[in-house]
Design an enzyme around this catalytic site. Structure first.
Site, PDB file in Angstrom:
ATOM      1  N   ARG A 112      10.472  14.028 -18.809  1.00  0.00           N
ATOM      2  CA  ARG A 112      10.751  15.086 -17.828  1.00  0.00           C
ATOM      3  C   ARG A 112       9.586  16.063 -17.660  1.00  0.00           C
ATOM      4  NH1 ARG A 112      16.650  17.494 -17.142  1.00  0.00           N
ATOM      5  NH2 ARG A 112      15.620  17.959 -15.171  1.00  0.00           N
ATOM      6  N   ARG A 166      17.988  20.569 -27.001  1.00  0.00           N
ATOM      7  CA  ARG A 166      16.789  20.535 -26.149  1.00  0.00           C
ATOM      8  C   ARG A 166      15.927  21.789 -26.333  1.00  0.00           C
ATOM      9  NH1 ARG A 166      17.250  17.015 -21.654  1.00  0.00           N
ATOM     10  NH2 ARG A 166      18.180  15.111 -22.474  1.00  0.00           N
ATOM     11  N   HIS A 186      22.888  20.313 -23.284  1.00  0.00           N
ATOM     12  CA  HIS A 186      22.543  21.575 -22.607  1.00  0.00           C
ATOM     13  C   HIS A 186      23.803  22.439 -22.618  1.00  0.00           C
ATOM     14  CE1 HIS A 186      19.155  19.585 -20.025  1.00  0.00           C
ATOM     15  NE2 HIS A 186      18.598  20.360 -20.932  1.00  0.00           N
ATOM     16  N   ASP A 231      25.031  24.191 -20.402  1.00  0.00           N
ATOM     17  CA  ASP A 231      25.825  24.111 -19.168  1.00  0.00           C
ATOM     18  C   ASP A 231      26.752  22.902 -19.127  1.00  0.00           C
ATOM     19  OD1 ASP A 231      24.140  21.973 -18.564  1.00  0.00           O
ATOM     20  OD2 ASP A 231      23.233  22.918 -16.798  1.00  0.00           O
ATOM     21  N   CYS A 288      24.265  21.615 -12.903  1.00  0.00           N
ATOM     22  CA  CYS A 288      22.841  21.362 -13.155  1.00  0.00           C
ATOM     23  C   CYS A 288      22.142  20.718 -11.976  1.00  0.00           C
ATOM     24  CB  CYS A 288      22.636  20.600 -14.453  1.00  0.00           C
ATOM     25  SG  CYS A 288      23.470  19.044 -14.556  1.00  0.00           S
TER      26      CYS A 288
HETATM   27  N1  ARG Z   1      19.184  13.154 -17.473  1.00  0.00           N
HETATM   28  C1  ARG Z   1      18.956  14.558 -17.542  1.00  0.00           C
HETATM   29  C2  ARG Z   1      18.467  14.963 -18.934  1.00  0.00           C
HETATM   30  O1  ARG Z   1      18.858  14.343 -19.881  1.00  0.00           O
HETATM   31  C3  ARG Z   1      20.201  15.309 -17.172  1.00  0.00           C
HETATM   32  C4  ARG Z   1      20.009  16.783 -17.150  1.00  0.00           C
HETATM   33  C5  ARG Z   1      21.240  17.530 -16.776  1.00  0.00           C
HETATM   34  N2  ARG Z   1      20.940  18.916 -16.803  1.00  0.00           N
HETATM   35  C6  ARG Z   1      21.703  19.858 -17.328  1.00  0.00           C
HETATM   36  N3  ARG Z   1      21.283  21.089 -17.265  1.00  0.00           N
HETATM   37  N4  ARG Z   1      22.826  19.588 -17.919  1.00  0.00           N
HETATM   38  O2  ARG Z   1      17.697  15.866 -19.099  1.00  0.00           O
END
Ligand code: ARG
Length: 285
Positions: A90, A144, A173, A175, A269
């Site tokens: 990312r 994360r 996350h 959220d 998200c």
């Molecule tokens: N595939 C993405 C990841 O793993 C999904 C992110 C979703 N974002 C969030 N804020 N929940 O990073």
């Protein structure tokens, strides 16, 4: 300023790598790509029907998760604190998101762009939820984002940050497992938190305001909801959750976001609110 959300064109969205337990590239098909375009459009329409404006970030080939702009930055009072991503998959999103914020700044939607200190990882509003009722940020760490980012967020925005440690790789996350609603209720999934984080939640949220998500609600990524006034927008919801939220006086709008759930993301998200202010307009801070 009308409520304004950033979204990203889903034209290059897919599931082609695995950085969370929801993601399985083998399960991804071209039909999912078509459904993703429909789901993203439906979410954008739901936001606009609730009175919001939507600003679109262009898609970039090779950056499928760019569709999750909640991870781009933390935004409050016209200040955008840009994210730094944990996973190399990312990190390529940082440049296009920075460019998007520079455009927003030129157009007057954002006043100031701020960088994280070197070496610190923080994945934006996905791990920093503004609670308009309590005037605090709730921050997530342990999966994360770095714990030390809470202090940086508090300093950058001049508002307290309550740091919550996340205990489950599925709810990586904040959220995905915690959502303050406009009326002061908080929808959250207790199993996603360490005992200490749960104690911090319970110390600040009165029992009457605790909306406990079931495992089924959490696994449908329904906690990952957008709340705009009395409208709550989320992925397809279990009937009991829908009834509980409507009993609190909200209108629940469901959107089919199945392809995004295959990536571990849903309504919240896929958006980033740009116009949040720490003191409601017309009310002194
Ligand atoms: N595939 C993405 C990841 O793993 C999904 C992110 C979703 N974002 C969030 N804020 N929940 O990073």
């Amino acid at each position: 300023m009308a409520p304004t959300f950033l979204m990203t064109d889903p034209g290059h969205f897919d599931v082609s790598y695995t950085i969370n337990p929801w993601m399985s590239p083998a399960a991804w098909t071209p039909a999912h790509a078509r459904a993703a375009r429909a789901g993203s459009a439906a979410l954008s329409w739901a936001l606009q029907a609730a009175g919001a404006r939507v600003e679109m970030v262009p898609a970039v080939p090779g950056l499928p998760d760019l569709v999750f702009p909640a991870n781009a930055a933390v935004v409050l009072d016209g200040v955008a604190l840009l994210a730094r991503f944990r996973h190399p998959e990312r990190q390529g999103e940082e440049a296009p998101f920075r460019a998007a914020f520079e455009t927003l700044k030129r157009r007057g939607w954002i006043d100031r762009i701020v960088e994280l200190p070197d070496g610190l990882v923080h994945e934006g509003a996905g791990d920093a939820l503004w609670d308009e009722t309590r005037g605090v940020f709730w921050t997530g760490h342990g999966q994360r984002s770095d714990a030390a980012a809470a202090e940086v967020i508090a300093r950058t925005f001049g508002r307290p940050a309550v740091a919550l440690e996340l205990a489950s790789p599925h709810f990586y996350h904040l959220d995905t497992c915690f959502r303050p609603l406009s009326g002061g209720e908080v929808l959250y999934y207790p199993q996603a938190f360490t005992p200490r984080a749960l104690a911090a939640i319970e110390a600040r949220i009165a029992p009457a305001d605790r909306l406990i998500a079931t495992r089924q609600d959490a696994e449908a990524l329904c906690v990952n909801a957008v709340c705009l006034g009395r409208t709550v927008i989320m992925a397809r919801a279990p009937a009991e959750l829908k009834a509980r939220i409507e009993a609190r006086g909200y209108t629940l709008v469901e959107v089919d976001l199945a392809p995004f759930i295959l990536s571990g993301g849903a309504a919240f998200c896929m958006t980033l609110r740009l116009d949040l202010v720490s003191a409601p307009q017309g009310v002194p801070a």
